[in-house]
Design an enzyme around this catalytic site. Sequence first.
Site, PDB file in Angstrom:
ATOM      1  N   PHE A  42       0.814  -1.222   0.000  1.00 55.78           N
ATOM      2  CA  PHE A  42       0.000   0.000   0.000  1.00 55.78           C
ATOM      3  C   PHE A  42       0.845   1.269   0.000  1.00 55.78           C
ATOM      4  O   PHE A  42       0.356   2.335  -0.374  1.00 55.78           O
ATOM      5  CB  PHE A  42      -0.910   0.013   1.250  1.00 55.78           C
ATOM      6  CG  PHE A  42      -0.195   0.482   2.495  1.00 55.78           C
ATOM      7  CD1 PHE A  42      -0.089   1.849   2.767  1.00 55.78           C
ATOM      8  CD2 PHE A  42       0.397  -0.414   3.381  1.00 55.78           C
ATOM      9  CE1 PHE A  42       0.593   2.289   3.897  1.00 55.78           C
ATOM     10  CE2 PHE A  42       1.074   0.027   4.492  1.00 55.78           C
ATOM     11  CZ  PHE A  42       1.169   1.378   4.749  1.00 55.78           C
TER      12      PHE A  42
ATOM     13  N   SER B 226       5.393  -6.924   3.366  1.00 62.18           N
ATOM     14  CA  SER B 226       6.030  -7.228   4.645  1.00 62.18           C
ATOM     15  C   SER B 226       6.799  -8.563   4.560  1.00 62.18           C
ATOM     16  O   SER B 226       6.493  -9.411   3.713  1.00 62.18           O
ATOM     17  CB  SER B 226       4.965  -7.301   5.733  1.00 62.18           C
ATOM     18  OG  SER B 226       3.991  -8.246   5.360  1.00 62.18           O
TER      19      SER B 226
ATOM     20  N   LYS C  12      -1.692  -7.228  -8.865  1.00 65.15           N
ATOM     21  CA  LYS C  12      -2.625  -7.296  -7.719  1.00 65.15           C
ATOM     22  C   LYS C  12      -2.176  -6.176  -6.773  1.00 65.15           C
ATOM     23  O   LYS C  12      -1.245  -6.338  -5.999  1.00 65.15           O
ATOM     24  CB  LYS C  12      -2.489  -8.670  -7.053  1.00 65.15           C
ATOM     25  CG  LYS C  12      -3.717  -9.195  -6.332  1.00 65.15           C
ATOM     26  CD  LYS C  12      -4.256  -8.317  -5.246  1.00 65.15           C
ATOM     27  CE  LYS C  12      -3.501  -8.414  -3.939  1.00 65.15           C
ATOM     28  NZ  LYS C  12      -3.910  -7.399  -2.961  1.00 65.15           N
TER      29      LYS C  12
ATOM     30  N   CYS D 154       9.630   1.897   3.231  1.00 66.96           N
ATOM     31  CA  CYS D 154      10.552   0.803   3.542  1.00 66.96           C
ATOM     32  C   CYS D 154      11.983   1.330   3.684  1.00 66.96           C
ATOM     33  O   CYS D 154      12.853   0.643   4.180  1.00 66.96           O
ATOM     34  CB  CYS D 154      10.493  -0.271   2.473  1.00 66.96           C
ATOM     35  SG  CYS D 154      11.200   0.276   0.930  1.00 66.96           S
TER      36      CYS D 154
ATOM     37  N   GLU E 115      -5.111  -3.710  -1.456  1.00 70.54           N
ATOM     38  CA  GLU E 115      -6.553  -3.437  -1.364  1.00 70.54           C
ATOM     39  C   GLU E 115      -6.831  -2.128  -0.608  1.00 70.54           C
ATOM     40  O   GLU E 115      -7.961  -1.668  -0.547  1.00 70.54           O
ATOM     41  CB  GLU E 115      -7.311  -4.620  -0.749  1.00 70.54           C
ATOM     42  CG  GLU E 115      -6.836  -5.148   0.583  1.00 70.54           C
ATOM     43  CD  GLU E 115      -5.672  -6.145   0.492  1.00 70.54           C
ATOM     44  OE1 GLU E 115      -4.672  -5.855  -0.212  1.00 70.54           O
ATOM     45  OE2 GLU E 115      -5.747  -7.189   1.159  1.00 70.54           O
ATOM     46  N   ARG E 116      -5.766  -1.526  -0.019  1.00 74.51           N
ATOM     47  CA  ARG E 116      -5.968  -0.261   0.704  1.00 74.51           C
ATOM     48  C   ARG E 116      -6.072   0.936  -0.246  1.00 74.51           C
ATOM     49  O   ARG E 116      -6.778   1.884   0.029  1.00 74.51           O
ATOM     50  CB  ARG E 116      -4.800   0.015   1.650  1.00 74.51           C
ATOM     51  CG  ARG E 116      -4.323  -1.178   2.404  1.00 74.51           C
ATOM     52  CD  ARG E 116      -4.636  -1.063   3.881  1.00 74.51           C
ATOM     53  NE  ARG E 116      -4.280  -2.294   4.562  1.00 74.51           N
ATOM     54  CZ  ARG E 116      -5.116  -3.320   4.758  1.00 74.51           C
ATOM     55  NH1 ARG E 116      -6.359  -3.273   4.327  1.00 74.51           N
ATOM     56  NH2 ARG E 116      -4.707  -4.402   5.379  1.00 74.51           N
TER      57      ARG E 116
ATOM     58  N   GLU F 129       9.544  -3.888  12.806  1.00 78.52           N
ATOM     59  CA  GLU F 129       9.314  -2.736  11.924  1.00 78.52           C
ATOM     60  C   GLU F 129       8.009  -2.096  12.395  1.00 78.52           C
ATOM     61  O   GLU F 129       6.948  -2.719  12.312  1.00 78.52           O
ATOM     62  CB  GLU F 129       9.180  -3.225  10.470  1.00 78.52           C
ATOM     63  CG  GLU F 129       8.930  -2.098   9.498  1.00 78.52           C
ATOM     64  CD  GLU F 129       8.699  -2.587   8.055  1.00 78.52           C
ATOM     65  OE1 GLU F 129       7.975  -3.574   7.872  1.00 78.52           O
ATOM     66  OE2 GLU F 129       9.254  -1.968   7.138  1.00 78.52           O
TER      67      GLU F 129
END
Length: 499
Positions: A149, A226, A173, A281, A176-177, A384
């Site tokens: 996201f 992640s 893909k 990240c 979805e956020r 994290e």
Amino acid sequence: MQELTHFIDGAMTKGTSGRFSDVFNPATGEVQAKLPIATKDEVDDVVASAAKAQVAWGNTNPQRRARVMMAMVGLMNRDMDKLAEALSREHGKTLPDAKGDLQRGLEVIEYCIGAPQMLKGEYTDGAGPGIDIFSMRQPVGVVAAIMPFNFPAMMPLWHVGPALVCGNSVVLKPSERDPSVPLMLAELFIEAGLPAGCFQVVNGDKDAVDALLDNETIGGVSFVGSTPIAQYIYARATANGKRAQCFGGAKNHMIVMPDADMDQAADALIGAGFGAAGERCMAISVAVPVGDETADRLVEALVPRIEKLRVAPYTDGDDVDYGPVVTAEAKKRILSLIDKGVEEGATLVVDNRDFSLQGYENGFFVGPHLFDHVTPDMEIYKQEIFGPVLATVRAKTYEDALKLAMDHEYGNGTAIFTRDGDTARDFAHRVNIGMVGINVPIPVPLAYHTFGGWKKSMFGDLNQHGPDSFKFYTRTKTVTSRWPSGIKEGGEFNFKAMD
Ligand code: NAD
């Protein structure tokens, strides 16, 4: 309520599963759209039509494919404001940050314009009597990109651009956020001249991802997200015989040496630690001052800067430092990790746990936090956090600071601030981390270099963008040919000048 779609065969296409997930406006906490969640059958159909489209696209010459990239650059620049607005509305990041997200993606599309040069292959003339060898780079076929996201434009573009220009079809893909910008980019690619079916966007959750991982037609999988999911996807994709590159989480350390320019180091930490609410990240989440005196000076320089940070929705102007985090769950997790840090004995020097924004009480805002005296056994050091929380771990010596960064399980990025060239060089050479900054807090390499971490930040061999992306999205085929007559009589070379 807006109902979002998939993007299939060149058009926005409604889902058929009857299942939806909520897309929030993180600034208000309101659901702003419903996103269709694809079933395995829907995913399999999308892959099948991507495979059909790939045949002609893969046989299109590289110059023509590169021209689509060229047109895409113009279209993205034309629509920059519209794209940035849509991105900020779903992600929550500030508008300048959203434009940065798009710009860093765009730079990889610009890099892809050089595809004819990158795809040239190799040739050995006369490897033996009458024998020539040549190798060519052919597309993998249909590849999947499963994206996070936090950079909804940059991350898909880093993968979709090189994959397409190498002659593959891509099934994306998105997270979805914040799926709207990927859908808008797919539409722009069609306007840029990409044939329908080559770039499909399928929205979904674990079921859709598993369908991609198990689909026999998919030849390669790129994942960013992640670490636990990266590891899972790498294992399942490779067990199914696919090539995979899976990029995971991070805990990036910035070493501050006693000779560093303290104002410069503190300014860098504010941008790298709190920018985009810490949801990068490559964010610096651990400051490692060397020596107590350095640590005291650093914390003293950081506190007033942190107190000045403006946390607000992106609609409040370009001087907003950062916006909300992505979901209510993310906010809850960050606040619980802060509580854990206090429980475990770290000193919470800047405490904004009661932060609330008037008019946006339901938004997912988290105030900035600074910890001092954090130790490696604490959860706030090990995990994290992915929020606006900076942890200070005091090191006695340079060697201790280096060891700290080396011993952490993540190895995405790191930085050192110093005026001493010897120390900087030693650090860059010895540290077991993929991307290193010297007086640069967020050392994200440009498009023509490659991006990737080490240790648990990356599973696979080839990095994102740069020359590695052309290797990942192509297969090498090497042809050895022999024409037994060799050099024909009288056909020897004529080396005479001016003849
Ligand atoms: P995430 O792992 O939750 O999700 C990433 C993708 O995986 C999404 O598309 C999601 O739908 C899918 N997914 C989630 N759970 C799944 C499951 N159980 N099975 C199959 N698919 C699943 O990551 P996120 O929260 O979207 O992104 C943040 C993370 O991404 C951070 O850890 C960050 O460090 C990392 N990240 C890494 C890089 C890098 O280059 N190393 C770049 C950007 C972000």
